[in-house]
Motif scaffolding. Structure first.
Motif, PDB file in Angstrom:
ATOM      1  N   VAL A 166      44.020  31.180  51.736  1.00  0.00           N
ATOM      2  CA  VAL A 166      43.664  32.758  51.635  1.00  0.00           C
ATOM      3  C   VAL A 166      44.504  33.802  51.486  1.00  0.00           C
ATOM      4  O   VAL A 166      45.422  33.719  52.153  1.00  0.00           O
ATOM      5  CB  VAL A 166      42.539  32.919  53.133  1.00  0.00           C
ATOM      6  N   TRP A 167      44.335  34.422  50.628  1.00  0.00           N
ATOM      7  CA  TRP A 167      45.495  35.377  50.206  1.00  0.00           C
ATOM      8  C   TRP A 167      44.923  36.709  50.464  1.00  0.00           C
ATOM      9  O   TRP A 167      44.131  37.285  50.200  1.00  0.00           O
ATOM     10  CB  TRP A 167      45.862  35.398  48.622  1.00  0.00           C
ATOM     11  N   LEU A 168      45.664  37.578  51.394  1.00  0.00           N
ATOM     12  CA  LEU A 168      45.292  38.821  51.812  1.00  0.00           C
ATOM     13  C   LEU A 168      46.360  39.684  50.945  1.00  0.00           C
ATOM     14  O   LEU A 168      47.396  39.713  51.209  1.00  0.00           O
ATOM     15  CB  LEU A 168      45.648  39.179  53.220  1.00  0.00           C
ATOM     16  N   HIS A 169      45.500  40.586  50.220  1.00  0.00           N
ATOM     17  CA  HIS A 169      46.437  41.388  49.279  1.00  0.00           C
ATOM     18  C   HIS A 169      45.949  42.839  49.374  1.00  0.00           C
ATOM     19  O   HIS A 169      44.826  43.193  49.647  1.00  0.00           O
ATOM     20  CB  HIS A 169      46.166  40.829  47.823  1.00  0.00           C
ATOM     21  N   ARG A 170      47.129  43.776  49.223  1.00  0.00           N
ATOM     22  CA  ARG A 170      46.715  45.429  49.257  1.00  0.00           C
ATOM     23  C   ARG A 170      47.660  45.871  48.284  1.00  0.00           C
ATOM     24  O   ARG A 170      48.890  45.983  48.264  1.00  0.00           O
ATOM     25  CB  ARG A 170      47.159  45.738  50.637  1.00  0.00           C
ATOM     26  N   GLY A 171      46.992  46.576  47.208  1.00  0.00           N
ATOM     27  CA  GLY A 171      47.584  47.387  46.301  1.00  0.00           C
ATOM     28  C   GLY A 171      48.636  46.411  45.475  1.00  0.00           C
ATOM     29  O   GLY A 171      48.610  45.144  45.178  1.00  0.00           O
TER      30      GLY A 171
ATOM     31  N   GLY B 283      36.892  50.033  48.294  1.00  0.00           N
ATOM     32  CA  GLY B 283      35.739  49.718  48.162  1.00  0.00           C
ATOM     33  C   GLY B 283      35.517  48.437  48.932  1.00  0.00           C
ATOM     34  O   GLY B 283      36.378  47.767  49.636  1.00  0.00           O
ATOM     35  N   ALA B 284      34.130  48.047  49.043  1.00  0.00           N
ATOM     36  CA  ALA B 284      33.705  47.085  49.698  1.00  0.00           C
ATOM     37  C   ALA B 284      33.752  45.559  48.924  1.00  0.00           C
ATOM     38  O   ALA B 284      33.225  45.890  47.836  1.00  0.00           O
ATOM     39  CB  ALA B 284      32.619  47.273  50.636  1.00  0.00           C
ATOM     40  N   GLY B 285      34.067  44.542  49.626  1.00  0.00           N
ATOM     41  CA  GLY B 285      33.694  43.213  48.879  1.00  0.00           C
ATOM     42  C   GLY B 285      34.609  43.089  47.610  1.00  0.00           C
ATOM     43  O   GLY B 285      34.305  42.051  46.640  1.00  0.00           O
ATOM     44  N   ARG B 286      35.708  43.389  47.512  1.00  0.00           N
ATOM     45  CA  ARG B 286      36.812  43.334  46.628  1.00  0.00           C
ATOM     46  C   ARG B 286      37.257  41.732  46.947  1.00  0.00           C
ATOM     47  O   ARG B 286      38.379  41.535  47.747  1.00  0.00           O
ATOM     48  CB  ARG B 286      38.250  44.065  46.752  1.00  0.00           C
ATOM     49  N   ILE B 287      36.748  40.837  46.367  1.00  0.00           N
ATOM     50  CA  ILE B 287      36.996  39.483  46.671  1.00  0.00           C
ATOM     51  C   ILE B 287      37.130  38.727  45.447  1.00  0.00           C
ATOM     52  O   ILE B 287      36.383  38.854  44.398  1.00  0.00           O
ATOM     53  CB  ILE B 287      35.976  38.777  47.286  1.00  0.00           C
ATOM     54  N   GLN B 288      38.243  37.628  45.231  1.00  0.00           N
ATOM     55  CA  GLN B 288      38.301  36.976  43.791  1.00  0.00           C
ATOM     56  C   GLN B 288      38.619  35.709  44.371  1.00  0.00           C
ATOM     57  O   GLN B 288      39.229  35.401  45.372  1.00  0.00           O
ATOM     58  CB  GLN B 288      39.697  37.382  43.225  1.00  0.00           C
TER      59      GLN B 288
ATOM     60  N   GLY C 154      36.647  21.564  43.120  1.00  0.00           N
ATOM     61  CA  GLY C 154      36.972  21.691  44.361  1.00  0.00           C
ATOM     62  C   GLY C 154      38.327  22.618  45.086  1.00  0.00           C
ATOM     63  O   GLY C 154      38.697  22.370  45.960  1.00  0.00           O
ATOM     64  N   LEU C 155      38.861  23.173  43.894  1.00  0.00           N
ATOM     65  CA  LEU C 155      39.698  24.403  44.194  1.00  0.00           C
ATOM     66  C   LEU C 155      39.092  25.276  45.367  1.00  0.00           C
ATOM     67  O   LEU C 155      38.071  26.066  44.982  1.00  0.00           O
ATOM     68  CB  LEU C 155      40.122  25.188  43.077  1.00  0.00           C
ATOM     69  N   ARG C 156      39.942  25.666  46.241  1.00  0.00           N
ATOM     70  CA  ARG C 156      39.436  26.834  47.228  1.00  0.00           C
ATOM     71  C   ARG C 156      40.502  27.810  47.459  1.00  0.00           C
ATOM     72  O   ARG C 156      41.332  27.384  48.447  1.00  0.00           O
ATOM     73  CB  ARG C 156      39.030  26.119  48.552  1.00  0.00           C
ATOM     74  N   VAL C 157      40.509  28.827  46.415  1.00  0.00           N
ATOM     75  CA  VAL C 157      41.374  29.723  46.972  1.00  0.00           C
ATOM     76  C   VAL C 157      40.603  30.951  46.948  1.00  0.00           C
ATOM     77  O   VAL C 157      39.768  31.489  45.945  1.00  0.00           O
ATOM     78  CB  VAL C 157      42.254  29.882  45.828  1.00  0.00           C
ATOM     79  N   ILE C 158      40.663  31.902  47.988  1.00  0.00           N
ATOM     80  CA  ILE C 158      39.837  33.169  48.168  1.00  0.00           C
ATOM     81  C   ILE C 158      41.050  34.278  48.309  1.00  0.00           C
ATOM     82  O   ILE C 158      42.053  34.109  48.958  1.00  0.00           O
ATOM     83  CB  ILE C 158      39.034  33.352  49.440  1.00  0.00           C
ATOM     84  N   VAL C 159      41.012  35.322  47.366  1.00  0.00           N
ATOM     85  CA  VAL C 159      41.898  36.434  47.274  1.00  0.00           C
ATOM     86  C   VAL C 159      41.055  37.949  47.942  1.00  0.00           C
ATOM     87  O   VAL C 159      40.118  38.074  47.319  1.00  0.00           O
ATOM     88  CB  VAL C 159      42.375  36.808  45.996  1.00  0.00           C
ATOM     89  N   LEU C 160      41.292  38.225  48.985  1.00  0.00           N
ATOM     90  CA  LEU C 160      40.793  39.356  49.510  1.00  0.00           C
ATOM     91  C   LEU C 160      41.679  40.789  49.288  1.00  0.00           C
ATOM     92  O   LEU C 160      43.050  40.518  49.774  1.00  0.00           O
ATOM     93  CB  LEU C 160      40.404  39.363  50.998  1.00  0.00           C
ATOM     94  N   GLU C 161      41.281  41.637  48.886  1.00  0.00           N
ATOM     95  CA  GLU C 161      42.089  43.048  48.886  1.00  0.00           C
ATOM     96  C   GLU C 161      41.775  43.766  50.024  1.00  0.00           C
ATOM     97  O   GLU C 161      40.623  44.144  50.345  1.00  0.00           O
ATOM     98  CB  GLU C 161      41.726  43.881  47.531  1.00  0.00           C
TER      99      GLU C 161
END
Length: 285
Positions: free
Chosen positions: A171-176, A44-49, A29-36
Motif C-alpha cells: 500500500v503506497w500512501l502518496h501526497r502531491g 478530491g475523494a477516491g483517488r486510488i490507483q 495476483g499483483l496487489r499494489v494499492i496507491v492512495l493519494e
C-alpha cells in the motif's frame, strides 16, 4: 553477477525490450494499492490507483539495478510482464535480455519471486528453444524461485487458516509530489484500511492504534515519524503484525500490545495505558 550481464544489458536492446513490455494482466495476483492522501477539497475523494505501471523515469528499463530499484520495479509487476513477454516472438537479443533482467529481479527482490510463483510451474519450461546462455540464466531464475517457495511454505505452515497468508500486499500512501510511503504486509485475508494524511494532528507523543489488524495504519504512521503502539486482541494477528513491523524496518518506532477493549477499564490496564502518555488514539476500518 551484475557485472557478467552488464555488457549485454547496456546495449540498445533494453530499449527494444522496454517498448514491448505491457502492464500485468488482471488476475495476475499483483496487489499494489496507491492512495493519494490529504484534504478532500484539495485532492478530491477516491483517488486510488491499483497496480501502478512503470513511471517515465523507468522507461527504458534502468540498469544496473540496486535493491531499492529492483523492489520498486517488482512492486509494479515487472517480473510478471517480463514473463509474459518471454512467451512472445522477441528477437534473440531482446529475449536473452528479458531473461537476464528477470534473473536480476528475482536475485534482488523476493517480491519478484513471489509473483513468478503465481504464474509458473516448476521446473520452469519455456516453449522457445534455448541456447546454452539462455539455459543457464533460466536455471538461475528457477533456483531463486524454488528457494523462495521453500521460504513461503515454511512461513505458511505457521499461519492460522483464517489469516490466509495470500502473498504480499503493498500500500503506497502518496501526497502531491512527496515520495510515496510504502507499506508491505502479509496475511492479506485481514487487509485493513489505511491511515491518511501527513497533516494529521497527532501531537508529539506516542500514538495508540486500536484494532491494528496486520498493522498497515500503525506502520504507515511510523514511517511518517511517529512512535506507535499497535494493539489487537488476537495472538496470531500480533505475531503477523510484529513480522510486518520488522519487514518494513520500523521496529524502533513501533511496539505491539495485546489489548482487549472489554478489559481496557481494569485497574492494571488503565495504569499501563496511562503510563504511556499517548497524545493520540487512532482506529481504522
Amino acid at each position: 553477477l551484475a557485472g557478467i550481464f552488464a555488457a549485454m544489458l547496456r546495449l540498445p536492446v533494453l530499449g527494444e525490450l522496454s517498448k514491448v513490455l505491457r502492464p500485468p494482466t488482471e488476475g495476475s495476483g499483483l496487489r499494489v494499492i496507491v492512495l493519494e492522501v490529504g484534504r478532500s477539497e484539495e485532492f478530491g475523494a477516491g483517488r486510488i490507483q491499483v497496480n501502478p505501471w512503470l513511471p517515465p523515469e523507468h522507461v527504458p528499463l534502468p540498469w544496473p539495478l540496486d535493491d531499492e530499484v529492483a523492489e520498486d520495479l517488482s512492486s509494479r509487476g515487472l517480473s510478471l510482464s517480463l514473463w509474459n513477454v518471454l512467451q512472445t516472438n522477441l528477437s534473440d537479443g531482446a529475449y536473452l535480455a528479458a531473461l537476464k533482467y528477470l534473473h536480476a529481479l528475482v536475485s534482488q527482490s523476493k517480491a519478484a519471486s513471489d509473483q513468478l510463483l503465481q504464474v509458473v510451474e516448476l521446473p520452469i519450461v519455456l516453449r522457445r528453444r534455448q541456447g546454452a546462455g539462455a539455459d543457464s540464466v533460466l536455471a538461475g531464475i528457477e533456483q531463486f524461485v524454488k528457494q523462495r517457495l521453500a521460504e513461503v511454505q515454511c512461513a505458511g505452515s505457521r499461519q492460522r487458516d483464517w489469516t490466509r497468508n495470500a502473498g504480499s500486499y503493498e500500500v503506497w500512501l502518496h501526497r502531491g509530489s512527496d515520495p510515496a510511503i510504502k507499506v508491505r504486509v502479509t496475511g492479506g485475508g485481514r487487509l485493513a484500511s489505511l491511515a491518511g494524511s501527513r497533516e494529521l494532528s497527532l501531537g508529539d507523543g506516542p500514538v495508540l492504534e486500536l484494532g491494528s489488524g496486520i498493522g498497515i495504519v500503525g506502520i504507515a504512521l511510523a514511517k511518517m515519524g511517529h512512535k506507535v503502539v499497535l494493539s489487537d486482541r488476537e495472538p496470531v494477528l500480533l505475531e503477523q503484525m510484529q513480522a510486518n513491523i520488522e519487514h518494513n524496518g520500523v521496529r524502533d518506532q513501533c511496539r505491539v500490545l495485546r489489548l482487549e477493549w472489554a478489559k481496557a477499564g481494569t485497574p492494571q490496564m488503565r495504569r499501563a495505558l496511562a503510563s504511556q502518555r499517548f497524545t493520540a488514539v487512532v482506529g481504522a476500518d
